[in-house]
Design a protein around this motif. Structure first.
Motif, PDB file in Angstrom:
ATOM      1  N   UNK A  45      42.908  39.067  36.801  1.00 44.93           N
ATOM      2  CA  UNK A  45      41.832  39.464  35.904  1.00 44.93           C
ATOM      3  C   UNK A  45      40.519  39.632  36.657  1.00 44.93           C
ATOM      4  N   UNK A  46      39.690  40.531  36.165  1.00 43.38           N
ATOM      5  CA  UNK A  46      38.310  40.603  36.640  1.00 43.38           C
ATOM      6  C   UNK A  46      37.514  39.496  35.949  1.00 43.38           C
ATOM      7  N   UNK A  47      36.316  39.193  36.428  1.00 40.56           N
ATOM      8  CA  UNK A  47      35.495  38.197  35.734  1.00 40.56           C
ATOM      9  C   UNK A  47      35.271  38.544  34.269  1.00 40.56           C
ATOM     10  N   UNK A  48      35.002  39.811  33.991  1.00 38.34           N
ATOM     11  CA  UNK A  48      34.767  40.218  32.606  1.00 38.34           C
ATOM     12  C   UNK A  48      36.015  40.025  31.755  1.00 38.34           C
ATOM     13  N   UNK A  49      37.172  40.345  32.321  1.00 38.72           N
ATOM     14  CA  UNK A  49      38.417  40.182  31.573  1.00 38.72           C
ATOM     15  C   UNK A  49      38.728  38.708  31.318  1.00 38.72           C
ATOM     16  N   UNK A  50      38.487  37.858  32.313  1.00 38.94           N
ATOM     17  CA  UNK A  50      38.718  36.424  32.122  1.00 38.94           C
ATOM     18  C   UNK A  50      37.785  35.872  31.048  1.00 38.94           C
ATOM     19  N   UNK A  51      36.531  36.301  31.084  1.00 33.71           N
ATOM     20  CA  UNK A  51      35.582  35.865  30.061  1.00 33.71           C
ATOM     21  C   UNK A  51      36.045  36.301  28.674  1.00 33.71           C
ATOM     22  N   UNK A  52      36.520  37.532  28.567  1.00 29.56           N
ATOM     23  CA  UNK A  52      36.980  38.033  27.276  1.00 29.56           C
ATOM     24  C   UNK A  52      38.207  37.271  26.791  1.00 29.56           C
ATOM     25  N   UNK A  53      39.146  36.966  27.708  1.00 28.82           N
ATOM     26  CA  UNK A  53      40.362  36.247  27.330  1.00 28.82           C
ATOM     27  C   UNK A  53      40.058  34.834  26.829  1.00 28.82           C
ATOM     28  N   UNK A  70      36.567  30.670  47.063  1.00 26.76           N
ATOM     29  CA  UNK A  70      36.086  30.160  48.349  1.00 26.76           C
ATOM     30  C   UNK A  70      36.820  28.898  48.758  1.00 26.76           C
ATOM     31  N   UNK A  71      37.238  28.110  47.791  1.00 24.87           N
ATOM     32  CA  UNK A  71      37.955  26.874  48.080  1.00 24.87           C
ATOM     33  C   UNK A  71      39.446  27.048  48.231  1.00 24.87           C
ATOM     34  N   UNK A  72      39.973  28.253  47.988  1.00 22.06           N
ATOM     35  CA  UNK A  72      41.400  28.480  48.116  1.00 22.06           C
ATOM     36  C   UNK A  72      42.201  28.077  46.891  1.00 22.06           C
ATOM     37  N   UNK A  73      41.517  27.880  45.758  1.00 18.08           N
ATOM     38  CA  UNK A  73      42.217  27.495  44.538  1.00 18.08           C
ATOM     39  C   UNK A  73      42.575  28.701  43.681  1.00 18.08           C
ATOM     40  N   UNK A  74      41.937  29.835  43.949  1.00 19.06           N
ATOM     41  CA  UNK A  74      42.196  31.090  43.263  1.00 19.06           C
ATOM     42  C   UNK A  74      42.253  32.188  44.320  1.00 19.06           C
ATOM     43  N   UNK A  75      43.143  33.138  44.168  1.00 19.92           N
ATOM     44  CA  UNK A  75      43.236  34.281  45.087  1.00 19.92           C
ATOM     45  C   UNK A  75      42.361  35.433  44.594  1.00 19.92           C
ATOM     46  N   UNK A  76      41.737  36.146  45.544  1.00 23.21           N
ATOM     47  CA  UNK A  76      40.877  37.292  45.209  1.00 23.21           C
ATOM     48  C   UNK A  76      41.404  38.545  45.897  1.00 23.21           C
ATOM     49  N   UNK A  77      41.475  39.622  45.146  1.00 24.02           N
ATOM     50  CA  UNK A  77      41.889  40.912  45.696  1.00 24.02           C
ATOM     51  C   UNK A  77      40.683  41.847  45.724  1.00 24.02           C
ATOM     52  N   UNK A  78      40.224  42.164  46.942  1.00 21.46           N
ATOM     53  CA  UNK A  78      39.020  42.986  47.105  1.00 21.46           C
ATOM     54  C   UNK A  78      39.199  44.383  46.507  1.00 21.46           C
ATOM     55  N   UNK A  79      40.357  44.969  46.695  1.00 24.29           N
ATOM     56  CA  UNK A  79      40.572  46.351  46.267  1.00 24.29           C
ATOM     57  C   UNK A  79      40.417  46.513  44.755  1.00 24.29           C
TER      58      UNK A  79
END
Length: 350
Positions: A45-53, A70-79
């Motif tokens: 999810x994007x931040x906006x999508x997570x907020x909406x959910x 940053x802490x390695x608890x969540x994965x981020x996909x730059x693309x």
């Protein structure tokens, strides 16, 4: 004085990591309570999508995600600009029935901050603090964190490591869970062995109320709970008596062991699950030992001292526990049945 810059930088690198973990503790609790981890385990999810959910405010969600990534608890996909949990993260952060419930552990950390002023005074005056005096988040966090370990190990590994216990329980035995708290271990055993009777004892009445509610909600008929301390319960002729991560907290662990010896059948088994610890200080200077020493100073030792006990502490170790159970409690046989990175599972027999 000459400073070793390499050693200084190594220490500061570790300290910054610890600081980041400390700052993130409340955010982990928030992410759990708001359902962020469960949502991210289901889909990226994007931040906006997570907020909406989750019905939350996107700007705050963005900062939370940055912290967690940053802490390695969540994965981020730059693309794609999306965040998510991989399978391993989800197992520990979004699955209460999994082998590790990290948000539950942070409920225990939260309780330590609530008790900080009392802990400060304990260091000055040597007094203690009863279990029931803690903030209720301690009881909830303890149930969640330890329940995960029981789900992963109790039925499949710990009980089978004891001599003949599984057969006794399959055939209709009688078992006691001393210091049962909210009853997670009692209920799990009762569900797994419906022919047997399980009695959970705890001196903290509010926890017994919760345990009874949990048993009713689970539809468990063969688990019953009573308010009683470890030296005063009335049940006898047990095939199994279990102490799950509690003997070291007690004001009278020797008395608890002696009472268990008297309440067991002559061919019965006593299972003592304790935090993993070696018998010397240096054996415990590791990440697991660090967690347990910290919890011990703020929870375990004060509980025992509040009852004028010996304050065994979470890092008591097998040799000290043997003294309590064999020399003090009167058991004749004592062995390490099995272990995990977090627990020693000890068996004592009359």
């Amino acid at each position: 004085m000459a400073i070793d810059e390499q050693r200084l930088n190594a220490f500061l690198g570790k300290a910054v990591g610890d600081l980041g973990a400390s700052v993130s503790a409340t955010l982990m609790l928030i992410g759990d309570e708001l359902g962020f981890y469960k949502a991210l385990a289901a889909e990226r999810l994007t931040p906006a999508e997570l907020a909406a959910r989750t019905g939350t405010f996107e700007r705050y969600v963005r900062e939370w995600l940055g912290n967690q990534a940053a802490g390695g608890y969540v994965d981020y996909d730059k693309a794609s600009g999306t965040y998510g949990l991989n399978e391993e993260q989800a197992l520990c952060l979004a699955d209460p029935s999994g082998p590790v419930d990290l948000p539950g552990a942070y409920g225990i950390v939260e309780a330590m901050f609530h008790a900080k002023e009392r802990t400060l005074e304990h260091f000055r005056n040597g007094q203690g603090m009863e279990w029931g005096e803690h903030h209720p988040c301690l009881f909830r966090g303890t149930e969640r964190f330890f329940r995960a370990g029981y789900n992963a190990n109790l039925i499949g590994a710990w009980l089978p490591a004891l001599d003949g216990v599984v057969d006794k329980l399959r055939n209709g035995g009688r078992a006691a869970d001393v210091g049962c708290g909210h009853g997670a271990s009692t209920i799990l055993m009762a569900q797994s062995f419906p022919q047997s009777e399980f009695l959970g004892y705890d001196y903290h009445a509010p926890s017994i109320d919760v345990a009874r509610d949990r048993a009713r909600a689970a539809g468990v008929k063969n688990a019953h709970f009573e308010v009683a301390d470890a030296t005063g319960y009335q049940g006898k002729d047990f095939d199994l008596i279990a102490f799950f991560d509690c003997l070291h907290d007690m004001g009278d662990p020797v008395g608890a062991a002696r009472h268990a010896r008297q309440a067991l059948k002559q061919d019965g088994n006593c299972m003592i699950v304790e935090p993993f610890a070696g018998d010397s200080v240096q054996d415990n200077l590791n990440p697991v030992g660090r967690v347990y020493f910290g919890a011990s100073a703020q929870i375990c030792v004060p509980v025992s001292l509040a009852r004028h006990g010996p304050a065994l502490g979470a890092q008591a170790g097998e040799a000290r526990l043997r003294e309590v159970v064999v020399e003090g409690g009167g058991f004749k046989q004592f062995r390490r049945a099995t272990e995990t990175p977090f627990n020693l599972v000890l068996e004592a027999r009359p």
